[in-house]
Design a protein around this motif. Structure first.
Motif, PDB file in Angstrom:
ATOM      1  N   GLU A 148      -0.090   6.957   2.017  1.00  0.00           N
ATOM      2  CA  GLU A 148      -1.330   7.430   2.636  1.00  0.00           C
ATOM      3  C   GLU A 148      -2.318   6.473   2.722  1.00  0.00           C
ATOM      4  O   GLU A 148      -3.242   6.625   3.805  1.00  0.00           O
ATOM      5  CB  GLU A 148      -1.997   8.610   1.301  1.00  0.00           C
ATOM      6  N   ASP A 149      -2.341   5.459   1.907  1.00  0.00           N
ATOM      7  CA  ASP A 149      -3.303   4.307   2.187  1.00  0.00           C
ATOM      8  C   ASP A 149      -3.094   3.833   3.476  1.00  0.00           C
ATOM      9  O   ASP A 149      -3.898   3.321   4.139  1.00  0.00           O
ATOM     10  CB  ASP A 149      -3.519   3.707   0.989  1.00  0.00           C
ATOM     11  N   HIS A 199      -4.329   5.623   6.438  1.00  0.00           N
ATOM     12  CA  HIS A 199      -5.600   5.539   6.480  1.00  0.00           C
ATOM     13  C   HIS A 199      -6.257   3.957   7.172  1.00  0.00           C
ATOM     14  O   HIS A 199      -7.065   3.990   7.978  1.00  0.00           O
ATOM     15  CB  HIS A 199      -6.237   5.956   5.198  1.00  0.00           C
ATOM     16  N   ARG A 200      -5.416   3.046   6.365  1.00  0.00           N
ATOM     17  CA  ARG A 200      -5.871   1.582   7.035  1.00  0.00           C
ATOM     18  C   ARG A 200      -5.548   1.440   8.489  1.00  0.00           C
ATOM     19  O   ARG A 200      -6.231   0.787   9.199  1.00  0.00           O
ATOM     20  CB  ARG A 200      -5.322   0.634   5.996  1.00  0.00           C
ATOM     21  N   MET A 246       0.714  -1.233  -0.032  1.00  0.00           N
ATOM     22  CA  MET A 246      -0.031   0.134   0.007  1.00  0.00           C
ATOM     23  C   MET A 246       0.769   1.191  -0.204  1.00  0.00           C
ATOM     24  O   MET A 246       2.030   1.140   0.613  1.00  0.00           O
ATOM     25  CB  MET A 246      -0.866  -0.078   1.334  1.00  0.00           C
ATOM     26  N   SER A 247       0.381   2.326  -0.637  1.00  0.00           N
ATOM     27  CA  SER A 247       1.072   3.721  -0.351  1.00  0.00           C
ATOM     28  C   SER A 247       1.066   4.093   0.859  1.00  0.00           C
ATOM     29  O   SER A 247       0.257   3.597   1.696  1.00  0.00           O
ATOM     30  CB  SER A 247       0.363   4.695  -1.312  1.00  0.00           C
TER      31      SER A 247
END
Length: 370
Positions: free
Chosen positions: A240-241, A244-245, A237-238
């Motif tokens: 940012e992602d 958020h996760r 995942m990036s």
């Protein structure tokens, strides 16, 4: 493009024969998809019925072109007839593979009497059928790979062994015993090798599969040093992602989506199913390898089992193995949606080539033993 008249010219009669053939093939293809749909359920059934409806539109086009001549429709091509028979009695991935090849060989691209939409439909149909066949190919890929490899190896290795031993000039009984020994040794070795290979591959995949550690550890993590972000970054995942996760896991954000469809759940469930379908069962792969190697390896020694000797036994052995190699190559070609003839000839060339090399070596190191 106008409907045919009641008294067509010679050129028009050729068009009518071609249109009738197209009409018969469209009816046959529509029947194939409807038959397959009867054996399916859910979305796959609706997709097959959608293909059948498209074939019906094509059928109506040729009926309009033929006009009054549409009443006398010939039988569909041999390929479509075989396809209908297999769809009724089997309904397997073989049928979808054949249907994919039939859609890919559509003549509408070069035929001016077919609309551009019909030609485009056939191209899309090939991709739709390819997608439907993918799941079946995945289920077959593990054990089917072991079966094809085992049968081909049994054919080639035992033919090479029999011809190499036979070329040295030893007695027929020695050739026969060598062939039987090669069958047993090869079958057991293939079974053991496939079992270890598939088992090891599963263990490697299991070691790489994500666990539920993030769920149990999340409540106790240091909020100022959120290492949970590193987990999701490592999974691809990036930044940012991942942030958020991790925030969702720690309760900072609320997710409106179904938790069962989250990235984490998909990550754990989907790869496991794909791996199971693709790799296959270790016991199944071992059993397939043993049985198919043995079934392939027995073919070269059949003439010797029935008491044949000399050149007659060698010739028949080579012919039987050649026929079997053609069959295995054609099956692989059909399942892959490729030309079965080319795959069959490739298998034949490889098998006979290996046997020829060992035969020459046997002659070079031959003895005068009676």
């Amino acid at each position: 493009m106008t409907p045919a008249t009641s008294t067509p010219s010679a050129a028009r009669r050729q068009d009518i024969r071609r249109w009738r053939r197209y009409l018969a093939d469209e009816r046959a293809e529509g029947a194939v998809y409807r038959t397959l749909a009867e054996k399916r359920s859910g979305e796959e059934r609706l997709i097959l019925l959608g293909l059948a409806e498209a074939e019906q539109r094509h059928e109506e086009h040729w009926q309009r072109m033929l006009g009054e001549h549409a009443e006398r429709t010939p039988r569909p091509s041999i390929r479509r007839t075989l396809l209908r028979f297999m769809a009724r009695h089997f309904g397997s991935v073989f049928v979808l593979a054949l249907a994919q090849r039939a859609e890919g060989n559509s003549p509408y691209v070069k035929d001016q009497d077919a609309t551009r939409q019909m030609a485009a439909d056939e191209m899309v149909h090939e991709e739709v059928v390819r997608a439907l066949a993918t799941a079946g190919r995945k289920r077959l890929s593990g054990n089917f790979r072991a079966a094809v490899f085992g049968a081909n190896d049994g054919l080639v290795s035992n033919l090479a062994l029999v011809m190499g031993i036979g070329a040295t000039g030893v007695s027929t009984s020695v050739v026969l015993f060598s062939g039987v020994a090669g069958l047993l040794a090869g079958a057991l070795s293939m079974a053991a090798g496939e079992y270890v290979s598939v088992r090891s591959q599963r263990e490697l995949m299991l070691a790489s599969r994500p666990t539920q550690a993030t769920l149990s550890a999340a409540p106790h993590l240091d909020l100022d040093h959120n290492e949970l972000v590193l987990v999701y970054k490592a999974r691809g995942m990036s930044a940012e992602d991942a942030e958020h996760r991790a925030g969702e896991r720690l309760g900072y954000f609320t997710c409106d989506c179904d938790p069962s469809l989250s990235f984490h759940a998909e990550e754990e469930a989907r790869p496991q199913q794909d791996e199971d379908d693709t790799i296959g069962s270790s016991v199944g792969a071992a059993s397939s390898s043993f049985l198919f190697f043995a079934s392939g390896a027995v073919i070269p020694i059949l003439p010797y089992l029935f008491g044949m000797t000399g050149l007659a036994a060698v010739s028949l052995s080579v012919a039987l193995v050649g026929l079997a190699l053609l069959c295995t190559g054609a099956v692989v070609g059909l399942l892959s949606g490729a030309a079965p003839g080319k795959r069959a000839l490739r298998q034949l060339a490889i098998g006979w080539g290996a046997a020829a090399v060992t035969y020459v070596l046997g002659l070079a190191f031959g003895t005068s033993v009676a």
